[in-house]
Structures are given as structure tokens and as C-alpha cells.
Motif scaffolding. Sequence first.
Motif, mmCIF file in Angstrom:
data_model
loop_
_atom_site.group_PDB
_atom_site.id
_atom_site.type_symbol
_atom_site.label_atom_id
_atom_site.label_comp_id
_atom_site.label_asym_id
_atom_site.label_seq_id
_atom_site.Cartn_x
_atom_site.Cartn_y
_atom_site.Cartn_z
ATOM 1 N N LEU A 175 -49.215 53.242 -21.259
ATOM 2 C CA LEU A 175 -49.577 51.920 -20.712
ATOM 3 C C LEU A 175 -49.286 50.793 -21.695
ATOM 4 O O LEU A 175 -48.807 49.723 -21.301
ATOM 5 C CB LEU A 175 -51.049 51.882 -20.281
ATOM 6 C CG LEU A 175 -51.435 52.890 -19.187
ATOM 7 C CD1 LEU A 175 -52.871 52.646 -18.720
ATOM 8 C CD2 LEU A 175 -50.493 52.825 -17.990
ATOM 9 N N THR A 176 -49.555 51.037 -22.980
ATOM 10 C CA THR A 176 -49.270 49.971 -23.961
ATOM 11 C C THR A 176 -47.766 49.696 -24.004
ATOM 12 O O THR A 176 -47.336 48.549 -24.117
ATOM 13 C CB THR A 176 -49.770 50.361 -25.366
ATOM 14 O OG1 THR A 176 -49.432 51.732 -25.620
ATOM 15 C CG2 THR A 176 -51.266 50.174 -25.503
ATOM 16 N N ILE A 177 -46.961 50.766 -23.861
ATOM 17 C CA ILE A 177 -45.504 50.562 -23.889
ATOM 18 C C ILE A 177 -45.045 49.880 -22.594
ATOM 19 O O ILE A 177 -44.204 48.990 -22.608
ATOM 20 C CB ILE A 177 -44.761 51.896 -24.140
ATOM 21 C CG1 ILE A 177 -45.166 52.469 -25.518
ATOM 22 C CG2 ILE A 177 -43.246 51.700 -24.070
ATOM 23 C CD1 ILE A 177 -44.575 53.834 -25.856
ATOM 24 N N MET A 178 -45.646 50.266 -21.463
ATOM 25 C CA MET A 178 -45.290 49.587 -20.200
ATOM 26 C C MET A 178 -45.658 48.103 -20.269
ATOM 27 O O MET A 178 -44.920 47.245 -19.779
ATOM 28 C CB MET A 178 -45.977 50.273 -19.008
ATOM 29 C CG MET A 178 -45.321 51.600 -18.644
ATOM 30 S SD MET A 178 -46.181 52.481 -17.327
ATOM 31 C CE MET A 178 -45.510 51.694 -15.848
ATOM 32 N N ASP A 179 -46.800 47.785 -20.894
ATOM 33 C CA ASP A 179 -47.188 46.379 -21.043
ATOM 34 C C ASP A 179 -46.143 45.623 -21.856
ATOM 35 O O ASP A 179 -45.790 44.482 -21.528
ATOM 36 C CB ASP A 179 -48.561 46.272 -21.733
ATOM 37 C CG ASP A 179 -49.698 46.603 -20.766
ATOM 38 O OD1 ASP A 179 -49.541 46.343 -19.552
ATOM 39 O OD2 ASP A 179 -50.737 47.128 -21.222
ATOM 40 N N ALA A 180 -45.665 46.270 -22.917
ATOM 41 C CA ALA A 180 -44.657 45.614 -23.766
ATOM 42 C C ALA A 180 -43.353 45.416 -22.989
ATOM 43 O O ALA A 180 -42.683 44.392 -23.134
ATOM 44 C CB ALA A 180 -44.412 46.442 -25.024
ATOM 45 N N CYS A 181 -43.001 46.393 -22.142
ATOM 46 C CA CYS A 181 -41.785 46.258 -21.326
ATOM 47 C C CYS A 181 -41.922 45.097 -20.352
ATOM 48 O O CYS A 181 -40.982 44.326 -20.140
ATOM 49 C CB CYS A 181 -41.492 47.562 -20.580
ATOM 50 S SG CYS A 181 -40.849 48.830 -21.677
ATOM 51 N N LEU A 182 -43.121 44.963 -19.781
ATOM 52 C CA LEU A 182 -43.364 43.850 -18.859
ATOM 53 C C LEU A 182 -43.221 42.511 -19.568
ATOM 54 O O LEU A 182 -42.579 41.594 -19.056
ATOM 55 C CB LEU A 182 -44.785 43.948 -18.303
ATOM 56 C CG LEU A 182 -44.972 44.728 -17.016
ATOM 57 C CD1 LEU A 182 -46.446 44.822 -16.679
ATOM 58 C CD2 LEU A 182 -44.214 44.059 -15.855
ATOM 59 N N ALA A 183 -43.824 42.431 -20.756
ATOM 60 C CA ALA A 183 -43.811 41.157 -21.490
ATOM 61 C C ALA A 183 -42.397 40.760 -21.893
ATOM 62 O O ALA A 183 -42.106 39.578 -22.049
ATOM 63 C CB ALA A 183 -44.696 41.271 -22.730
ATOM 64 N N THR A 184 -41.512 41.751 -22.052
ATOM 65 C CA THR A 184 -40.157 41.444 -22.537
ATOM 66 C C THR A 184 -39.098 41.685 -21.459
ATOM 67 O O THR A 184 -37.908 41.612 -21.733
ATOM 68 C CB THR A 184 -39.829 42.357 -23.748
ATOM 69 O OG1 THR A 184 -40.032 43.720 -23.344
ATOM 70 C CG2 THR A 184 -40.710 42.046 -24.943
ATOM 71 N N LYS A 185 -39.547 42.051 -20.251
ATOM 72 C CA LYS A 185 -38.633 42.345 -19.120
ATOM 73 C C LYS A 185 -37.576 43.399 -19.505
ATOM 74 O O LYS A 185 -36.363 43.185 -19.410
ATOM 75 C CB LYS A 185 -37.963 41.068 -18.624
ATOM 76 C CG LYS A 185 -38.947 40.053 -18.048
ATOM 77 C CD LYS A 185 -38.280 39.212 -16.996
ATOM 78 C CE LYS A 185 -39.113 38.117 -16.369
ATOM 79 N NZ LYS A 185 -40.558 38.242 -16.349
#
Length: 399
Positions: A89-99
Motif C-alpha cells: 500500500l505504501t508503494i501504491m500510494d507513492a505510485c499514485l502521487a507520482t502517476k
Amino acid sequence: MGKALIIGAGGVAGVVVHKCCQNSEVFEEICIASRTKSKCDELKEKLQGGKTKITTAQVDADKTEEVIALINSFKPDIVINVALPYQDLTIMDACLATKTDYVDTANYEPIDTAKFEYKWQWAYRDKFKEAGITALLGSGFDPGVTGVFSAYAMKHHFDEIHQIDILDANAGDHGYPFATNFNPEINIREVTANGSYFENGKFIETEPMSIKRVYNFPEIGEKDMYLLHHEEMESLALNMKGIKKIRFWMTFSQNYLTHLKCLENVGMTSIEPIEFEGHKIVPLQFLKAVLPDPASLGPRTKGKTNIGCIFQGIKDGKEKTYYVYNVCDHEECYKEVGSQAISYTTGVPAMIGAMMVMTGKWKKPGVFNIEEFDPDPFMEALNKFGLPWQESFNPDLVE
Ligand code: NDP
């Protein structure tokens, strides 16, 4: 073509890195990032010199800000998460923040509850859709190839699939009295949890290891296999329209089970923290520290794995059965990439999944399980990148 950020530097990551380097047209540049940077540097040392440019970085993927900073500096097209399920989830959040697109091999698990469910990651569907990025969940072997096999069976061999039996056999022998083939903590959490199977619209729970069958596996022979809960059943139950029954089976030797029972009986597999000499320790994490590192099993493991799916259903009004499987040889894997077959059979599909997204074949906004995409290019890539599959139209069925 592009750049991939690989998070994790364990057994599976080692194979992903090798396979990306074998596929330098797609993976022009990779960054290997993990908690312990020296492991990333060791991998780089082994593999640099080819066409794929390799860099390394230290990252604590439990911290979204650290992953965001790394993505912003490396600017990958995709993140391949082969750390542990706790970091999904933390990595998915980072992917979202950086598209940035995302792929992993195991569903999110809270560290304090051994619960294998997609609900946490499926909750990101709208966010990924709105951000216009793709998350491909579970692109290992099981989950992973088993979902691709299911989509392939549906597309080419059936009008309706009524039953899927997923069979995971490991006839490898590493010579240790007890060791696990992938991260011991994750492995033991999985096999000590209750079993379950899907039937007529609902999941039925079973006591751990309480349902056993003997199956005669192609190229391996007869093995005891046990019914387990496994995460791909949850997505297959939703995505395979008309499915009535799904079971997951994994082979274990009597020796493995005896050791496991003993460790369980003395409390060593517990995930409840205990007080020890002034520190809080989690028994299972301590056990992981004393067990052989799965990455060290490569040079010692002999024998083969056979993982596949048996389908039963209807084609053109007639009953039909179909078995598709891959046989993988531990020693051959070690010769090729320096790892045993469990890491190999997970790392190859992780690279292929990332390739599917990067090449645009599987690029669509949202969060998806692997069986939701066209299986054909993935099946073709399995043959090309070291996991050829075989078929049988008259397999023994599991009672
Ligand atoms: P390993 O334990 O060998 O490697 C895990 C790696 O992740 C280590 O390099 C570890 O770093 C790193 N890591 C752990 N926590 C963090 C963190 N907070 N930040 C950054 N890096 C971190 O595991 P495997 O390679 O065996 O397994 C990798 C994944 O593959 C797991 O999620 C596993 O569940 C999955 N898997 C999936 C299968 C499938 O078929 N779908 C089959 C087998 C595995 P450090 O070295 O510092 O500990």
C-alpha cells in the motif's frame, strides 16, 4: 523502451533483475532499491556490463515519502514491487502521487494479521483510474501465471468453466532438515492459516492442512498435496464468470509438516509479540532469522516444480477437462540466474507483467488482477523467457 524501479533485493528480485537484463529492449534502465543497499549493489555487480543500465538505491518502502522521492529522482515508467506484501500500500500510494504504473506479486497483508485478501488493494481502483495509471496485482506464478492460465483456458478452450483446481508441487530437495523456499515469515503465515475453497458462491473454511490428496504429477510423480487458502481464488471467483468451485493445493513432505507442527506447538510460528530480555520480539520473525535464507538454497536444491491448473467445464455442449502446467528444474534455474525454481517461477512472471504494461499491451487505468487481461501475449512470453507450459486434455482429476 523504458525504465523500471525494482523494490526489494531478495530471492525473487534477483530473478527479476536477471530477466530485465535479458530483455534490454524493454528494460533499458533499472534501479534496484531495497532496505539493505548492499544486496542491491551485489546484484548490480553480478549483472552490470550488459545493455541494461543498472543503478541502486536505499529505500525504506514502509515510508511512502521515501518511495516518492526515489521515483521523482529516477523517474521510472513502472515500479516492480518485489519487497514484502506489507509494503504494497505504501508503494501504491507513492505510485499514485507520482502517476507511475505498479506491479506486484503478492497481495497486501497487515503485518499483525495473517489475512490474504485483495480488499485493501481493490479500494485503490478509482484512484488509479482517475490518475490514469495501471496497477497489475499478483504477477508471480501463483498468484500470477495461474490467473493467466485461467484466462487462457476461458478464451481458447471453454464456453463455461465450472471448476478450477490449482496444483502447486515442489519436488525440490535442498538437503536442509527444514527451510522455506521463499520468505519464511510469509510462507509460514500462509501455511499455518486456515484453508479454504470456493464453492457455489461462497468460501468454505477448513482447518489448516486438514484436507489431503495424493496426485501423480507429470515429470514429478506422486506427491501428497494439501488444500490451502490462496489469494488468487478470491479474484478468480469474481472474474471467472460461471465458476462453481475453486481449490488450491500445495505439496508438502511429511518431514516439512512434522517440523512445522513442532515449531507451531512450541509457539515459534506466532505473530504475537512477546517480551524477551527487555525487547519485544515476534517469534515468527525470530524464526526467520535462524532459518536458512531462501536465496541461499539455490546451489543446493535439486529436483523440479510443477505448477498448473486443471479446468473442468463445457465446450460446444460437451464436458471437457484441460490441464495446463509448467515444469521448472531447480538446477537449471540456478545455472541460468543463480536462484532456485521458486524465486525463478515468481521473478519471470513479474518481469513479464511489467513488460506487458510498459509495452502498452496491458496498459489501462485502474487496479487489475492478471486474469482480467488478454492472456495470449503473456503465454507467449512465458515460453520465450524460461517458463514454457504444457497441456493435457485428459488429465487425472483431483477427487
Ligand atoms: P525475500 O525475503 O528474499 O526478499 C524481500 C526483500 O524485500 C528483501 O530484499 C528485503 O530487504 C526487502 N524489504 C523488506 N522490507 C522492506 C522495506 N520496508 N523497504 C524496502 N525493502 C524491503 O523475499 P522473496 O524475494 O522470497 O519474496 C518477494 C515477494 O515475492 C514477497 O512479497 C513474496 O510474498 C512474493 N512471492 C510471490 C510468489 C508468487 O508466486 N506470486 C511466490 C513467492 C514469493 P532486506 O534485505 O533488508 O530484508
